[in-house]
Design a protein around this motif. Structure first.
Motif, PDB file in Angstrom:
ATOM      1  N   TRP A 206      52.688 -40.174   3.298  1.00  3.74           N
ATOM      2  CA  TRP A 206      51.583 -40.285   2.349  1.00  3.74           C
ATOM      3  C   TRP A 206      50.615 -39.135   2.569  1.00  3.74           C
ATOM      4  N   VAL A 207      49.922 -38.762   1.498  1.00  2.00           N
ATOM      5  CA  VAL A 207      48.877 -37.745   1.558  1.00  2.00           C
ATOM      6  C   VAL A 207      47.649 -38.335   0.868  1.00  2.00           C
ATOM      7  N   LEU A 208      46.545 -38.368   1.588  1.00  2.00           N
ATOM      8  CA  LEU A 208      45.274 -38.776   0.985  1.00  2.00           C
ATOM      9  C   LEU A 208      44.489 -37.511   0.698  1.00  2.00           C
ATOM     10  N   VAL A 209      44.123 -37.308  -0.566  1.00  2.00           N
ATOM     11  CA  VAL A 209      43.296 -36.178  -0.982  1.00  2.00           C
ATOM     12  C   VAL A 209      41.979 -36.774  -1.444  1.00  2.00           C
ATOM     13  N   ALA A 210      40.879 -36.420  -0.754  1.00  2.00           N
ATOM     14  CA  ALA A 210      39.614 -37.087  -1.056  1.00  2.00           C
ATOM     15  C   ALA A 210      38.415 -36.165  -0.952  1.00  2.00           C
ATOM     16  N   ASP A 211      37.413 -36.506  -1.735  1.00  2.00           N
ATOM     17  CA  ASP A 211      36.075 -35.952  -1.540  1.00  2.00           C
ATOM     18  C   ASP A 211      35.143 -37.161  -1.465  1.00  2.00           C
ATOM     19  N   SER A 212      33.882 -36.987  -1.696  1.00  2.00           N
ATOM     20  CA  SER A 212      32.951 -38.098  -1.515  1.00  2.00           C
ATOM     21  C   SER A 212      32.879 -39.036  -2.719  1.00  2.00           C
ATOM     22  N   GLU A 213      33.637 -38.739  -3.774  1.00  2.00           N
ATOM     23  CA  GLU A 213      33.589 -39.581  -4.968  1.00  2.00           C
ATOM     24  C   GLU A 213      34.958 -39.895  -5.564  1.00  2.00           C
ATOM     25  N   LYS A 214      35.985 -39.131  -5.185  1.00  2.00           N
ATOM     26  CA  LYS A 214      37.325 -39.328  -5.749  1.00  2.00           C
ATOM     27  C   LYS A 214      38.361 -39.295  -4.641  1.00  2.00           C
ATOM     28  N   ALA A 215      39.452 -40.033  -4.868  1.00  2.00           N
ATOM     29  CA  ALA A 215      40.556 -40.000  -3.901  1.00  2.00           C
ATOM     30  C   ALA A 215      41.877 -40.217  -4.620  1.00  2.00           C
ATOM     31  N   LEU A 216      42.880 -39.491  -4.166  1.00  2.00           N
ATOM     32  CA  LEU A 216      44.258 -39.656  -4.631  1.00  2.00           C
ATOM     33  C   LEU A 216      45.114 -40.033  -3.436  1.00  2.00           C
ATOM     34  N   PHE A 217      45.897 -41.082  -3.592  1.00  2.00           N
ATOM     35  CA  PHE A 217      46.875 -41.465  -2.583  1.00  2.00           C
ATOM     36  C   PHE A 217      48.227 -41.030  -3.128  1.00  2.00           C
ATOM     37  N   LEU A 218      48.880 -40.126  -2.418  1.00  2.00           N
ATOM     38  CA  LEU A 218      50.155 -39.554  -2.868  1.00  2.00           C
ATOM     39  C   LEU A 218      51.250 -39.873  -1.860  1.00  2.00           C
ATOM     40  N   ARG A 219      52.497 -39.902  -2.330  1.00  2.00           N
ATOM     41  CA  ARG A 219      53.648 -40.101  -1.434  1.00  2.00           C
ATOM     42  C   ARG A 219      54.670 -39.015  -1.730  1.00  2.00           C
ATOM     43  N   ASN A 220      55.226 -38.427  -0.671  1.00  2.00           N
ATOM     44  CA  ASN A 220      56.254 -37.399  -0.838  1.00  2.00           C
ATOM     45  C   ASN A 220      57.590 -38.078  -1.091  1.00  2.00           C
ATOM     46  N   GLU A 221      58.155 -37.827  -2.243  1.00  2.00           N
ATOM     47  CA  GLU A 221      59.423 -38.445  -2.647  1.00  2.00           C
ATOM     48  C   GLU A 221      60.649 -37.678  -2.139  1.00  2.00           C
ATOM     49  N   THR A 222      60.434 -36.446  -1.694  1.00  2.00           N
ATOM     50  CA  THR A 222      61.573 -35.630  -1.263  1.00  2.00           C
ATOM     51  C   THR A 222      61.405 -35.243   0.194  1.00  2.00           C
ATOM     52  N   ASP A 223      61.694 -33.991   0.508  1.00  2.00           N
ATOM     53  CA  ASP A 223      61.583 -33.544   1.899  1.00  2.00           C
ATOM     54  C   ASP A 223      60.482 -32.490   2.035  1.00  2.00           C
ATOM     55  N   ALA A 224      60.307 -32.003   3.258  1.00  2.00           N
ATOM     56  CA  ALA A 224      59.235 -31.040   3.535  1.00  2.00           C
ATOM     57  C   ALA A 224      59.503 -29.667   2.914  1.00  2.00           C
ATOM     58  N   ASP A 225      60.764 -29.309   2.718  1.00  2.00           N
ATOM     59  CA  ASP A 225      61.096 -28.007   2.158  1.00  2.00           C
ATOM     60  C   ASP A 225      60.687 -27.886   0.693  1.00  2.00           C
ATOM     61  N   ASN A 226      60.752 -28.992  -0.015  1.00  2.00           N
ATOM     62  CA  ASN A 226      60.421 -29.000  -1.436  1.00  2.00           C
ATOM     63  C   ASN A 226      59.661 -30.282  -1.757  1.00  2.00           C
ATOM     64  N   PRO A 227      58.405 -30.395  -1.306  1.00  2.00           N
ATOM     65  CA  PRO A 227      57.678 -31.650  -1.494  1.00  2.00           C
ATOM     66  C   PRO A 227      57.473 -32.006  -2.963  1.00  2.00           C
ATOM     67  N   ASN A 228      57.596 -33.272  -3.255  1.00  2.00           N
ATOM     68  CA  ASN A 228      57.347 -33.803  -4.590  1.00  2.00           C
ATOM     69  C   ASN A 228      56.395 -34.984  -4.430  1.00  2.00           C
ATOM     70  N   LEU A 229      55.106 -34.706  -4.554  1.00  2.00           N
ATOM     71  CA  LEU A 229      54.100 -35.738  -4.356  1.00  2.00           C
ATOM     72  C   LEU A 229      53.905 -36.550  -5.627  1.00  2.00           C
ATOM     73  N   VAL A 230      53.941 -37.856  -5.455  1.00  2.00           N
ATOM     74  CA  VAL A 230      53.786 -38.787  -6.567  1.00  2.00           C
ATOM     75  C   VAL A 230      52.535 -39.630  -6.309  1.00  2.00           C
ATOM     76  N   VAL A 231      51.735 -39.809  -7.347  1.00  2.00           N
ATOM     77  CA  VAL A 231      50.503 -40.584  -7.210  1.00  2.00           C
ATOM     78  C   VAL A 231      50.836 -42.059  -7.013  1.00  2.00           C
ATOM     79  N   VAL A 232      50.337 -42.621  -5.919  1.00  2.00           N
ATOM     80  CA  VAL A 232      50.514 -44.038  -5.616  1.00  2.00           C
ATOM     81  C   VAL A 232      49.293 -44.825  -6.091  1.00  2.00           C
ATOM     82  N   ARG A 233      48.123 -44.201  -5.934  1.00  2.00           N
ATOM     83  CA  ARG A 233      46.880 -44.894  -6.265  1.00  2.00           C
ATOM     84  C   ARG A 233      45.769 -43.862  -6.459  1.00  2.00           C
TER      85      ARG A 233
END
Length: 151
Positions: free
Chosen positions: A9-36
């Motif tokens: 999972w990758v959490l991308v956040a500032d003080s007012e917004k946040a995206l929770f992402l999950r990598n669907e593939t591997d590290a060589d070719n990441p494909n981040l999908v929004v979870v929340r």
């Protein structure tokens, strides 16, 4: 194991917004999908304050001093870090993720780091002290891939 391995999972956040992402593939070719997505409405302090700052009697005769009013805008920013830490804890308890990368503005990253439950802390595999919330997901993928590919 690479930082951005599959299901990280990758959490991308500032003080007012946040995206929770999950990598669907591997590290060589990441494909981040929004979870929340999380966003808080946080108008400027002037819009949130109902009263003018208070005054208090000084020890001198006929003297008063202004009392600093609560900065509701800043308070809401701090509470957002609390909210994110709570969401991460609930998701970790449900075993929704085993590994997470946190990418946040430096001030938010510091506040969030202090509030994370131990159940989440041991799952953090990397931190990125950059504000990426206004970047499209494909740019976030590239930026993270570049950062961890050279690390």
């Amino acid at each position: 194991m690479s930082v951005l391995s599959r299901d990280t999972w990758v959490l991308v956040a500032d003080s007012e917004k946040a995206l929770f992402l999950r990598n669907e593939t591997d590290a060589d070719n990441p494909n981040l999908v929004v979870v929340r997505e999380e966003e808080q409405s946080n108008p400027k302090d002037v819009a949130q304050s109902a009263n003018k700052p208070g005054r208090m009697q000084d020890t001198g005769r006929q003297q008063t001093s202004a009392v600093e009013d609560t900065d509701w805008h800043e308070l809401a920013k701090e509470r957002f870090a609390d909210d994110l830490a709570g969401i991460l804890f609930r998701q970790a308890e449900k075993h929704k993720f085993e590994r997470i990368v946190i990418a946040a503005a430096p001030q938010v990253l510091g506040a969030l780091r202090d509030k994370l439950h131990k159940e989440v802390q041991w799952r953090v595999v990397a931190e990125v002290d950059k504000n990426l919330t206004n970047h499209p997901v494909d740019q976030i993928e590239s930026l993270l891939h570049d950062q961890f590919d050279t690390a």
